[in-house]
Structure formats: structure tokens, C-alpha cells
Design an enzyme around this catalytic site. Structure first.
Site, mmCIF file in Angstrom:
data_model
loop_
_atom_site.group_PDB
_atom_site.id
_atom_site.type_symbol
_atom_site.label_atom_id
_atom_site.label_comp_id
_atom_site.label_asym_id
_atom_site.label_seq_id
_atom_site.Cartn_x
_atom_site.Cartn_y
_atom_site.Cartn_z
ATOM 1 N N ASN A 50 -10.737 -3.543 -6.060
ATOM 2 C CA ASN A 50 -10.042 -2.462 -6.781
ATOM 3 C C ASN A 50 -10.731 -2.048 -8.083
ATOM 4 O O ASN A 50 -10.403 -1.016 -8.662
ATOM 5 C CB ASN A 50 -8.576 -2.848 -7.062
ATOM 6 C CG ASN A 50 -7.678 -2.714 -5.850
ATOM 7 O OD1 ASN A 50 -6.624 -3.347 -5.760
ATOM 8 N ND2 ASN A 50 -8.045 -1.876 -4.889
ATOM 9 N N ASP A 94 0.831 -1.209 0.000
ATOM 10 C CA ASP A 94 0.000 0.000 0.000
ATOM 11 C C ASP A 94 0.865 1.259 0.000
ATOM 12 O O ASP A 94 1.961 1.261 0.563
ATOM 13 C CB ASP A 94 -0.912 -0.029 1.243
ATOM 14 C CG ASP A 94 -2.083 0.924 1.099
ATOM 15 O OD1 ASP A 94 -2.344 1.412 -0.022
ATOM 16 O OD2 ASP A 94 -2.748 1.184 2.112
HETATM 17 C C1 FPP Z 1 -1.999 0.178 -3.240
HETATM 18 O O1 FPP Z 1 -1.555 1.522 -3.258
HETATM 19 C C2 FPP Z 1 -1.452 -0.501 -4.384
HETATM 20 C C3 FPP Z 1 -2.190 -1.139 -5.347
HETATM 21 C C4 FPP Z 1 -3.644 -1.206 -5.352
HETATM 22 C C5 FPP Z 1 -1.534 -1.752 -6.487
HETATM 23 C C6 FPP Z 1 -0.269 -2.458 -6.170
HETATM 24 C C7 FPP Z 1 0.281 -2.897 -7.451
HETATM 25 C C8 FPP Z 1 1.574 -2.901 -7.778
HETATM 26 C C9 FPP Z 1 2.681 -2.559 -6.884
HETATM 27 C C10 FPP Z 1 1.894 -3.336 -9.147
HETATM 28 C C11 FPP Z 1 1.895 -4.832 -9.197
HETATM 29 C C12 FPP Z 1 2.290 -5.266 -10.510
HETATM 30 C C13 FPP Z 1 2.643 -6.519 -10.799
HETATM 31 C C14 FPP Z 1 3.242 -6.846 -12.088
HETATM 32 C C15 FPP Z 1 2.475 -7.603 -9.839
HETATM 33 P P1 FPP Z 1 -2.652 2.669 -3.326
HETATM 34 O O2 FPP Z 1 -2.877 3.011 -4.742
HETATM 35 O O3 FPP Z 1 -3.883 2.263 -2.592
HETATM 36 O O4 FPP Z 1 -1.889 3.813 -2.590
HETATM 37 P P2 FPP Z 1 -2.521 4.948 -1.643
HETATM 38 O O5 FPP Z 1 -3.083 4.222 -0.443
HETATM 39 O O6 FPP Z 1 -1.347 5.792 -1.315
HETATM 40 O O7 FPP Z 1 -3.559 5.656 -2.457
#
Ligand code: FPP
Length: 256
Positions: free
Chosen positions: A78, A30
């Protein structure tokens, strides 16, 4: 009458984690969006950086003796994100597979994808299948990427298998369900890490993480590195793992 130390009467799974390296680590990655916002960049920039962090992290855990790493890349929930972020994440996965698959395969990483594949594009499904096929015989570490995954979905899909196979109700027990859940090929996670400061599980591995040790860090996922990994492993090594039992060095007084 003297009592034997409780260690002799504990179930074989009870252990002290001290000094031990977790076999299986699960991570909620996250904080990508906030990391990007801090840099006045779009959220996608954070996800892109998050992929690079993931590739580094797999090797860092493998180097420390961890055998399984399971990461939450896209949850069943998501899809509620803005459509451009959802399609950006789908595209990012395709780019990541073409950019990093060769390196991961050479690094001895076995890749598995867990989650409901029915809702993702044919192109993405084929990319997953290719990644799984060419890394199937690797044994250094298993990276399981949870994509369109939810812990509740996992329980439901296992129950549906039981019904579809006509399994008798008395045969459906914890062991049967575990064998039909998405991570049936791995031991339950020993350590469950969440970056980004929130302290919740967000529907990740609800069944499998029943006895996982939890570790939360403020660190945003793109910044996750050696220092945080070592802090998480050090915290894990201090935990008493009892799996519902009692401390191994505790003696039960007579009559209790
Ligand atoms: C949460 O951060 C992250 C995600 C929903 C996506 C995580 C995905 C990756 C790291 C890419 C994975 C790719 C592969 C190829 C496996 P957020 O967007 O909720 O962050 P925030 O809480 O700061 O808004």
C-alpha cells in the site's frame, strides 16, 4: 474384509464445518475508495467510514462466538498509493486509536498489531504498543490488525529469525515457522472473507490461510454488516473441511 468408516482413520483435524462457528475469521476490507467515489467524496472518506465499520464488525463477530478476527488494514504494497492517501491512513489510525480504544477495551477486545513496525512513525508505534498493553488481558475476542503486513514478508521474517538464532536446518519445519510467524498466538483462520468483489488474497496470510474457507462478497467494506456476516457464517457452516483428507462419511473401497 470390512472397512471401518473413514472418520476413524482421518487425522484428528478433519471435521465437517456444518453448524460450526469459525474460531478465527480473516478479512480483506476492500472497497472503501469505491464507496466514497459513489458518494462523490474523496477516498479518505471511505477509509474513515471503514474504521467505524470495523468497530461494529468486531462486536458482531464476537457476539456470534468468533474468538479471533484478523483484518488487513495496510499492506506492504500500500506504500505505492499516493502519498496523501498513505499519510491520511497513518493519521486515521492515530485518530481511530484515540477515538475507539476506550470503547474496545471496555468491550473486552484484545488488540494485537501484526506487520513490520520498522517503517512506521515512532508516534504510531507507541500508539500500537499502548493499545496492545491496555487490552492485553481482554478475552472476549482478539482483533489483530495487519499493518504494513504481507504474507511473503511474514515467511521471510520467520526464516530470518531461524538464521539469526542459528537454528539447524533440520529443525526448521512447518511447526517451527508457524511458531515464529506474526500470528503465532492464534489458530489458523477458518474463514477468509474479502469484501469489494475482487477474488484474490492480495498477499494476506498466505501461510496461515492454506486451509481457510474462502468467502467473497460484492459488498463494499463500509457497507459490511450483520447481513453479510450471517451470509458468510452460513456459507462456512455448509463447507466440508477436509484439510487434504477425504469426506468423513466416505468409505474407502477395498484395494484403494
Ligand atoms: C481497501 O479499500 C482498504 C484499505 C487499503 C484500507 C483499509 C483500512 C481501514 C478500513 C482503516 C483501518 C484502520 C484501523 C484503525 C485499523 P480500497 O481503498 O482499496 O478501496 P477500492 O478498492 O474501492 O479502491
Amino acid at each position: 474384509m470390512s472397512h471401518a468408516p473413514v472418520t476413524e482413520t482421518l487425522p484428528p483435524v478433519a471435521m465437517r464445518a456444518a453448524g460450526a462457528v469459525p474460531r478465527h475469521v480473516a478479512v480483506v476490507m476492500d472497497g472503501n475508495g469505491r464507496w466514497a467515489r459513489q458518494r462523490y467524496m474523496p477516498r479518505f472518506f471511505g477509509h474513515k467510514q471503514g474504521v467505524d465499520t470495523l468497530v461494529r464488525t468486531v462486536n458482531a463477530f464476537a457476539a456470534r462466538g468468533v474468538e479471533y478476527l484478523t483484518v488487513f488494514a495496510f499492506s506492504s504494497e500500500n506504500w505505492k498509493r499516493p502519498s496523501e492517501e498513505v499519510s491520511g491512513l497513518m493519521g486515521l489510525v492515530l485518530v481511530a486509536v484515540s477515538k475507539y480504544l476506550g470503547k474496545m477495551a471496555n468491550d473486552g477486545v484484545r488488540i494485537r498489531i501484526i506487520g513490520d513496525r520498522s517503517a512506521v512513525s515512532e508516534k504510531l508505534r507507541r500508539a500500537w504498543e499502548h493499545a496492545e498493553a491496555i487490552t492485553a488481558h481482554n478475552a472476549r475476542i482478539t482483533l489483530s490488525v495487519a499493518f504494513n503486513y504481507g504474507g511473503r514478508w511474514d515467511v521471510v521474517q520467520a526464516c530470518r529469525q531461524a538464521i539469526a538464532q542459528g537454528v539447524a536446518p533440520e529443525q526448521v519445519d512447518e511447526e517451527w515457522l508457524s511458531r515464529h510467524m506474526a500470528l503465532a498466538f492464534a489458530p489458523d483462520p477458518d474463514l477468509f472473507i474479502r469484501t469489494g468483489g475482487e477474488m484474490r488474497m492480495s498477499n494476506f496470510l498466505l501461510w496461515q490461510a492454506a486451509y481457510s474457507e474462502l468467502f467473497f462478497t460484492e459488498c463494499l467494506w463500509p457497507d459490511f454488516g450483520d447481513a453479510e456476516i450471517d451470509a458468510a457464517l452460513a456459507a462456512y457452516a455448509q463447507r466440508d473441511r477436509r484439510f487434504g483428507g477425504i469426506r468423513p462419511n466416505e468409505v474407502v473401497p477395498e484395494g484403494t
